[in-house]
Design an enzyme around this catalytic site. Structure first.
Site, PDB file in Angstrom:
ATOM      1  N   LEU A   1      -1.579  -2.189  17.122  1.00 15.84           N
ATOM      2  CA  LEU A   1      -0.294  -1.667  16.658  1.00 15.84           C
ATOM      3  C   LEU A   1      -0.132  -0.175  16.916  1.00 15.84           C
ATOM      4  O   LEU A   1       0.914   0.260  17.412  1.00 15.84           O
ATOM      5  CB  LEU A   1      -0.125  -1.954  15.167  1.00 15.84           C
ATOM      6  CG  LEU A   1       0.450  -3.308  14.741  1.00 15.84           C
ATOM      7  CD1 LEU A   1       1.904  -3.432  15.137  1.00 15.84           C
ATOM      8  CD2 LEU A   1      -0.342  -4.460  15.289  1.00 15.84           C
TER       9      LEU A   1
ATOM     10  N   ASP B   1       0.790  -1.228   0.000  1.00  9.52           N
ATOM     11  CA  ASP B   1       0.000   0.000   0.000  1.00  9.52           C
ATOM     12  C   ASP B   1       0.825   1.284   0.000  1.00  9.52           C
ATOM     13  O   ASP B   1       0.272   2.378  -0.169  1.00  9.52           O
ATOM     14  CB  ASP B   1      -0.971   0.014   1.188  1.00  9.52           C
ATOM     15  CG  ASP B   1      -0.271  -0.285   2.521  1.00  9.52           C
ATOM     16  OD1 ASP B   1       0.835   0.244   2.761  1.00  9.52           O
ATOM     17  OD2 ASP B   1      -0.848  -1.043   3.324  1.00  9.52           O
TER      18      ASP B   1
ATOM     19  N   SER C   1       2.064  -8.942  11.573  1.00  8.63           N
ATOM     20  CA  SER C   1       2.097 -10.080  10.644  1.00  8.63           C
ATOM     21  C   SER C   1       1.910 -11.378  11.411  1.00  8.63           C
ATOM     22  O   SER C   1       2.566 -11.595  12.436  1.00  8.63           O
ATOM     23  CB  SER C   1       3.426 -10.123   9.883  1.00  8.63           C
ATOM     24  OG  SER C   1       3.485 -11.262   9.043  1.00  8.63           O
TER      25      SER C   1
ATOM     26  N   HIS D   1       6.841  -7.539  -1.432  1.00  8.07           N
ATOM     27  CA  HIS D   1       5.813  -8.023  -2.361  1.00  8.07           C
ATOM     28  C   HIS D   1       5.418  -7.000  -3.414  1.00  8.07           C
ATOM     29  O   HIS D   1       4.388  -7.142  -4.064  1.00  8.07           O
ATOM     30  CB  HIS D   1       4.576  -8.477  -1.572  1.00  8.07           C
ATOM     31  CG  HIS D   1       4.846  -9.634  -0.676  1.00  8.07           C
ATOM     32  ND1 HIS D   1       4.118  -9.890   0.470  1.00  8.07           N
ATOM     33  CD2 HIS D   1       5.792 -10.609  -0.739  1.00  8.07           C
ATOM     34  CE1 HIS D   1       4.602 -10.973   1.066  1.00  8.07           C
ATOM     35  NE2 HIS D   1       5.615 -11.421   0.349  1.00  8.07           N
TER      36      HIS D   1
ATOM     37  N   CYS E   1       4.398  -4.527 -17.425  1.00  8.13           N
ATOM     38  CA  CYS E   1       4.003  -5.296 -18.601  1.00  8.13           C
ATOM     39  C   CYS E   1       4.738  -6.632 -18.568  1.00  8.13           C
ATOM     40  O   CYS E   1       5.969  -6.668 -18.437  1.00  8.13           O
ATOM     41  CB  CYS E   1       4.350  -4.539 -19.878  1.00  8.13           C
ATOM     42  SG  CYS E   1       4.056  -5.503 -21.387  1.00  8.13           S
TER      43      CYS E   1
ATOM     44  N   CYS F   1       3.784  -2.105 -26.058  1.00 11.43           N
ATOM     45  CA  CYS F   1       3.942  -3.304 -26.888  1.00 11.43           C
ATOM     46  C   CYS F   1       2.674  -4.132 -27.028  1.00 11.43           C
ATOM     47  O   CYS F   1       2.665  -5.134 -27.748  1.00 11.43           O
ATOM     48  CB  CYS F   1       5.070  -4.183 -26.338  1.00 11.43           C
ATOM     49  SG  CYS F   1       4.619  -5.086 -24.838  1.00 11.43           S
TER      50      CYS F   1
ATOM     51  N   CYS G   1       7.149  -6.742 -22.151  1.00 10.43           N
ATOM     52  CA  CYS G   1       8.343  -5.901 -22.327  1.00 10.43           C
ATOM     53  C   CYS G   1       8.968  -5.445 -21.015  1.00 10.43           C
ATOM     54  O   CYS G   1      10.072  -4.908 -21.001  1.00 10.43           O
ATOM     55  CB  CYS G   1       8.021  -4.674 -23.197  1.00 10.43           C
ATOM     56  SG  CYS G   1       6.950  -3.443 -22.396  1.00 10.43           S
TER      57      CYS G   1
END
Length: 294
Positions: free
Chosen positions: A275, A115, A232, A130, A138, A194, A141
């Site tokens: 948190l 984010d 996490s 990530h 793309c 492309c 290309c």
């Protein structure tokens, strides 16, 4: 390592906070953050309370690349969800991490989030494990372009479509819950350069994190004085491996998360707490002034 007992009498949370402050106060902290750090900004997580209310299964890389219908469904949902993610603002937890980074106690940040809120809070040197939703790549290309440009093109290709679909709830990966009939009428656009397939510049389920990025995270972990896990569950190996790596190298692990995590057995100190409030209390304990709201 000896994990702090979870059933201390009154005052146990204060003791754990003091232990965490001692670890962080020694500096050389590397933060590993997850979706739980962004829930207070209105972005749901996968496995916490907001995650349990999800109705959609995340898109896999194999499904996205192998099915035109799946890509249409993904981009329709993502087109709606992107507005929600783009409008989100850093919360108290993001600002506390940025303050710890600014004063030099945090030397590196590995985020599993896509984010961009940690950077928006003012932190630099963030490794986006990530990827990030604000970029598009793309698959033919390799050109990367801003998500804003794709958003403009999708709006132009689908006039009136947003007004015809119902308001949808948003998932952690930035897509929205949308019916198949509503998604079927959505028109996808391809690479302007492309004509190749476009994909958000994030790691899908079933896709590997680039090896060089993983190596950078391992190296950062090895140099850490402490690995601080924030928000996490560590259920996915992608992040959990760095906790195991820290433990193998004798590097203390601290965890702040609501609920149990896969890495609890490796933690020297674990706080099961919200948190934002916990990180605000941590900066206050350390005498670090939190950064103002961006």
């Amino acid at each position: 390592m000896t994990q702090v007992a979870q059933d201390r009498p009154a005052g146990g949370e204060a003791v754990r906070l003091r232990m965490l402050a001692d670890l962080v106060g020694d500096g050389e902290v590397v933060v590993l953050s997850g979706a739980g750090l962004s829930t207070e900004s209105g972005i749901p997580d996968y496995r916490g309370e907001t995650g349990r209310r999800r109705r959609a299964t995340p898109m896999t890389y194999q499904e996205f690349t192998g099915s035109a219908a799946a890509r249409r469904r993904y981009w329709a949902r993502s087109h709606l969800g992107w507005r929600h993610v783009a409008a989100a603002r850093p919360n108290a937890g993001h600002r506390a991490v940025a303050a710890l980074r600014r004063c030099g106690l945090v030397t590196g940040i590995i985020t599993q989030n896509v984010d961009g809120l940690q950077q928006a809070a003012g932190a630099d040197g963030v490794i986006e494990l990530h990827g990030a939703l604000d970029r598009v790549v793309c698959l033919a290309c390799g050109e990367r372009t801003p998500r804003e440009r794709l958003d403009e093109r999708l709006r132009a290709a689908n006039p009136g479509w947003e007004e015809r679909v119902a308001e949808a709830s948003v998932n952690p990966d930035g897509d929205a819950v949308l019916g198949d009939d509503e998604a079927a009428s959505f028109r996808v656009v391809d690479c302007e350069r492309c004509g190749g397939l476009l994909k958000p510049d994030v790691i899908f389920f079933g896709e590997n994190v680039p090896p060089d990025r993983v190596r950078r995270c391992y190296a950062l972990t090895e140099r850490a004085g402490c690995l601080l896990v924030l928000g996490s569950s560590l259920a996915v190996l992608s992040g959990y491996r760095f906790v195991r790596h820290a433990a193998r190298h004798g590097i203390p692990v601290a965890i702040v998360n609501q609920g149990a995590t896969r890495g609890d057995e490796h933690a020297l100190v674990k706080l099961d707490a919200p948190l934002g409030a916990t990180l605000q209390a941590l900066t206050a304990e350390l005498g670090v002034r939190p950064l103002p709201t961006p």
